[in-house]
Scaffold this active site. Structure first.
Site, PDB file in Angstrom:
ATOM      1  N   ARG A 125     -44.719 -12.809  26.395  1.00 31.38           N
ATOM      2  CA  ARG A 125     -45.069 -14.356  26.216  1.00 31.38           C
ATOM      3  C   ARG A 125     -44.722 -15.182  27.014  1.00 31.38           C
ATOM      4  O   ARG A 125     -44.021 -14.838  27.966  1.00 31.38           O
ATOM      5  CB  ARG A 125     -44.611 -14.557  24.713  1.00 31.38           C
ATOM      6  CG  ARG A 125     -45.097 -13.887  23.394  1.00 31.38           C
ATOM      7  CD  ARG A 125     -44.298 -14.615  22.244  1.00 31.38           C
ATOM      8  NE  ARG A 125     -44.566 -15.887  22.159  1.00 31.38           N
ATOM      9  CZ  ARG A 125     -43.669 -16.798  21.985  1.00 31.38           C
ATOM     10  NH1 ARG A 125     -42.416 -16.579  22.215  1.00 31.38           N
ATOM     11  NH2 ARG A 125     -44.046 -18.154  21.697  1.00 31.38           N
ATOM     12  N   LYS A 134     -32.676  -8.447  20.652  1.00 31.52           N
ATOM     13  CA  LYS A 134     -34.059  -8.307  20.443  1.00 31.52           C
ATOM     14  C   LYS A 134     -34.460  -6.993  20.641  1.00 31.52           C
ATOM     15  O   LYS A 134     -33.944  -6.106  21.654  1.00 31.52           O
ATOM     16  CB  LYS A 134     -34.706  -9.095  21.599  1.00 31.52           C
ATOM     17  CG  LYS A 134     -36.356  -8.936  21.423  1.00 31.52           C
ATOM     18  CD  LYS A 134     -36.603 -10.167  22.446  1.00 31.52           C
ATOM     19  CE  LYS A 134     -38.343  -9.829  22.657  1.00 31.52           C
ATOM     20  NZ  LYS A 134     -39.114 -10.670  23.407  1.00 31.52           N
ATOM     21  N   ARG A 145     -33.493 -22.132  20.268  1.00 28.55           N
ATOM     22  CA  ARG A 145     -32.179 -21.093  20.383  1.00 28.55           C
ATOM     23  C   ARG A 145     -31.229 -21.292  19.315  1.00 28.55           C
ATOM     24  O   ARG A 145     -30.831 -22.590  19.034  1.00 28.55           O
ATOM     25  CB  ARG A 145     -31.431 -21.539  21.579  1.00 28.55           C
ATOM     26  CG  ARG A 145     -31.961 -20.934  22.740  1.00 28.55           C
ATOM     27  CD  ARG A 145     -31.440 -21.928  23.968  1.00 28.55           C
ATOM     28  NE  ARG A 145     -31.965 -21.596  25.185  1.00 28.55           N
ATOM     29  CZ  ARG A 145     -31.549 -20.339  25.987  1.00 28.55           C
ATOM     30  NH1 ARG A 145     -30.347 -19.753  25.638  1.00 28.55           N
ATOM     31  NH2 ARG A 145     -32.000 -19.995  27.136  1.00 28.55           N
TER      32      ARG A 145
HETATM   33  C1  BTN Z   1     -42.644 -10.819  24.373  1.00 31.11           C
HETATM   34  O1  BTN Z   1     -41.566 -10.566  23.651  1.00 31.11           O
HETATM   35  O2  BTN Z   1     -42.716 -11.677  25.108  1.00 31.11           O
HETATM   36  C2  BTN Z   1     -43.787 -10.127  23.973  1.00 31.11           C
HETATM   37  C3  BTN Z   1     -43.871  -8.685  24.581  1.00 31.11           C
HETATM   38  C4  BTN Z   1     -44.961  -7.758  24.377  1.00 31.11           C
HETATM   39  C5  BTN Z   1     -45.097  -6.492  25.168  1.00 31.11           C
HETATM   40  C6  BTN Z   1     -46.250  -5.600  24.807  1.00 31.11           C
HETATM   41  S1  BTN Z   1     -46.150  -4.132  25.213  1.00 31.11           S
HETATM   42  C7  BTN Z   1     -47.753  -3.522  24.795  1.00 31.11           C
HETATM   43  C8  BTN Z   1     -48.622  -4.925  25.227  1.00 31.11           C
HETATM   44  N1  BTN Z   1     -49.004  -4.838  26.689  1.00 31.11           N
HETATM   45  C9  BTN Z   1     -48.506  -5.817  27.418  1.00 31.11           C
HETATM   46  O3  BTN Z   1     -48.661  -6.103  28.568  1.00 31.11           O
HETATM   47  N2  BTN Z   1     -47.542  -6.656  26.525  1.00 31.11           N
HETATM   48  C10 BTN Z   1     -47.607  -6.088  25.171  1.00 31.11           C
END
Ligand code: BTN
Length: 266
Positions: A63, A128, A256
């Site tokens: 994100r 996390k 946070r």
């Molecule tokens: C986050 O925590 O910021 C979101 C992470 C999301 C990761 C997943 S892995 C499968 C899909 N492909 C990506 O490039 N991102 C999501």
């Protein structure tokens, strides 16, 4: 050389296709990012329902423009993390709370100890464990949702992180990425269909039962601080501040906990 990972593609297909006609499952050894690939396909007019799993991503995205690192995927055995995207046409009346409903479905499928950190991180004991990235593409009236999920399955390096990430094996010893995917896939599709029909409201109470921030002192990236009070019927985070209850809806606002342990994005 490690043996190829066996994925339960057929079992997943059988469990999902009654809810999602035309659904297919694709497993790739490597790709830049499963989200990027489904968004590329959608922009090219391919909006069919698909579960795209990658054993390794070379450019995983998180994100807010962050990168998503999955750890030592190339090691022996099944991948150290589960990375997949579910793409499907979706037309809810209101999109608010979609990522919360997705997170809730995932924690419910995996383990009672997992918690949700608004808006859509999965935590295990204040670290996390998984992240969710949802993107959408439109073609005429049709809207296609790409729900990307990354879950740490085995212990991974914590280079550069003050708080090491959690992994699913801590609560489900011996679990591997294919087993985790089998638990998650069909309930996730059902949750998305329920969200499409009824919105976030039916998920609110269950989200609040799993809310990692409930009752914690939080500070928002816009400078406001207060006490987290759970989410409302559209998934907005309610924060008791000195000026009254503030509802946070923007995903650009990060939250946070003030009280220990310190929170840090992966
Ligand atoms: C986050 O925590 O910021 C979101 C992470 C999301 C990761 C997943 S892995 C499968 C899909 N492909 C990506 O490039 N991102 C999501």
């Amino acid at each position: 050389m490690s043996s190829p990972t066996r994925w339960p593609a057929e079992a997943i297909w059988e469990a999902v296709v009654p809810d999602l006609p035309g659904f297919t499952v694709e497993i790739l050894p490597q790709i830049d990012s499963t989200n990027t690939e489904l968004m590329r396909r959608a922009r090219a007019g391919r909006m069919e329902p698909v579960l795209l799993v990658a054993e390794q991503q070379t450019a995983g995205r998180g994100r807010l423009g962050r990168q998503w690192f999955s750890g030592q995927e190339a090691s022996a055995g099944a991948p150290a993390s589960l990375t997949f995207s579910l793409g499907l046409p979706l037309s809810p009346q209101d999109w608010s709370g979609l990522s919360l409903a997705v997170g809730l479905s995932i924690v419910q499928s995996l383990h009672p100890e997992l918690r949700l950190k608004w808006p859509n991180d999965v935590w295990l004991h204040d670290r996390k464990l998984a992240g969710i990235l949802i993107e959408t593409a439109s073609l005429g009236d049709l809207r296609y949702a790409v729900v990307g999920v990354g879950i740490n399955i085995r212990e991974r390096g914590a280079t550069g992180l003050a708080t090491p990430p959690a992994w699913l094996g801590e609560v489900l010893p011996g679990v591997d990425a294919p087993q985790a995917l089998l638990r998650i896939a069909a309930p996730l599709v059902q949750a998305l269909k329920a969200f499409e029909a009824y919105g976030f409201a039916p998920f609110q109470a269950r989200f609040n039962e799993r809310d990692a921030l409930a009752g914690l002192a939080v500070t928002l990236s816009d400078g406001v601080s207060g006490t987290a009070l759970g989410v409302d019927g559209v998934g907005a985070l309610r924060v008791q501040t000195e000026q009254g209850v503030k509802k946070i809806t923007s995903s650009e606002v990060s939250v946070r906990p003030l009280s220990p342990p310190p929170y840090e994005h992966l």
